[in-house]
Design a protein around this motif. Structure first.
Motif, short mmCIF file in Angstrom:
data_model
loop_
_atom_site.label_atom_id
_atom_site.label_comp_id
_atom_site.label_asym_id
_atom_site.label_seq_id
_atom_site.Cartn_x
_atom_site.Cartn_y
_atom_site.Cartn_z
N TRP A 191 -2.32 10.04 3.14
CA TRP A 191 -2.68 8.74 3.71
C TRP A 191 -1.94 8.55 5.02
CZ3 TRP A 191 -3.77 9.42 -1.27
CH2 TRP A 191 -4.81 8.67 -1.85
N HIS A 220 -0.40 3.44 4.00
CA HIS A 220 -0.54 3.21 2.57
C HIS A 220 0.17 1.92 2.16
CE1 HIS A 220 -1.36 5.96 -1.13
NE2 HIS A 220 -2.00 4.80 -1.20
N TRP A 241 -1.48 1.63 -3.87
CA TRP A 241 -1.06 2.98 -4.27
C TRP A 241 -1.56 3.37 -5.66
CZ3 TRP A 241 1.42 6.00 -7.77
CH2 TRP A 241 1.87 7.25 -7.35
N SER A 292 2.33 9.72 1.84
CA SER A 292 2.06 8.49 2.59
C SER A 292 2.84 8.56 3.91
CB SER A 292 2.50 7.27 1.78
OG SER A 292 1.89 7.27 0.50
#
Length: 216
Positions: A160, A163, A169, A198
């Motif tokens: 990602w 995030h 999440w 992330s």
């Protein structure tokens, strides 16, 4: 950077939240929203199959069953982005600037690559389309998912660029879990660890109290 290996998804989620609240930097984003942020948070869930959603968190168990299909179906939108369509119908061979002669199902392509060569390092799904997304305000947060077969298990890594850890999440993990399980089942192998990277892992200021209440 924060890295973590843990068996279950909800334990990982709480660990990330705690790290961001304790060590995150204050960042104001393009929409003038205030967040706490850590860069490059990499978490591996060793036992995705038995991971269960946190009790009472946003969605019902029935809803999570639908979330596990959201990256596989072309009708679903997540935060305004149709990830299933991006994955299964978006890219292809172009006839013109915006016309595709053949649309590529990237899930099918990944399965075929791994069937032909179990050690392939080319089984990757792309979501970000620079021909469109470089000019848009609302662009995919998840940008790629990679699959490897090692020791007769499917290893998944999803990235990602941005995030929302408190708000998204958990749901995103279950979306990737559903996609990974589908591919593992097609290949008749076990589902292995799922790693979520992330690049910007953040919590919005509006959720600070919600996060703190998780640890009371």
């Amino acid at each position: 950077m924060f890295t973590l290996e843990t068996d279950l998804a909800h334990d990982a989620w709480k660990s990330i939240l705690k790290q961001i609240m304790e060590y995150g930097e204050d960042v104001e984003d393009e929409r003038n929203l205030h967040t706490k942020e850590l860069l490059n948070v990499i978490v591996t869930i060793l036992d995705p199959i038995t991971s269960e959603p946190p009790e009472g968190y946003f969605s019902s168990p029935e809803r999570y069953k639908k979330i596990e299909k959201q990256l596989l179906e072309t009708e679903n939108h997540v935060d305004g982005i149709n990830y299933g369509k991006r994955i299964r119908e978006h890219f292809g061979f172009k006839l013109g600037s915006d016309i595709y002669s053949v649309k590529i199902d990237q899930v099918e392509s990944v399965v075929n690559r791994l069937r032909k060569c179990e050690t392939s390092r080319r089984a990757t799904i792309t979501v970000f389309d620079p021909s469109i997304d470089q000019y848009m305000d609302n662009i995919p947060s998840m940008i790629m998912v990679d699959f490897k077969i090692r020791k007769n298990r499917l290893y998944t890594t999803a990235v990602w660029r941005s995030h929302d850890i408190y708000g998204s999440w958990i749901q995103n993990f279950y979306g990737v879990k559903g996609l990974s399980k589908y591919i593992a089942d097609c290949l008749n192998i076990k589902l292995g660890p799922i790693t979520v990277h992330s690049v910007s892992a953040h919590i919005y200021k509006t959720n600070y109290n919600d996060v703190e209440n998780l640890f009371i």
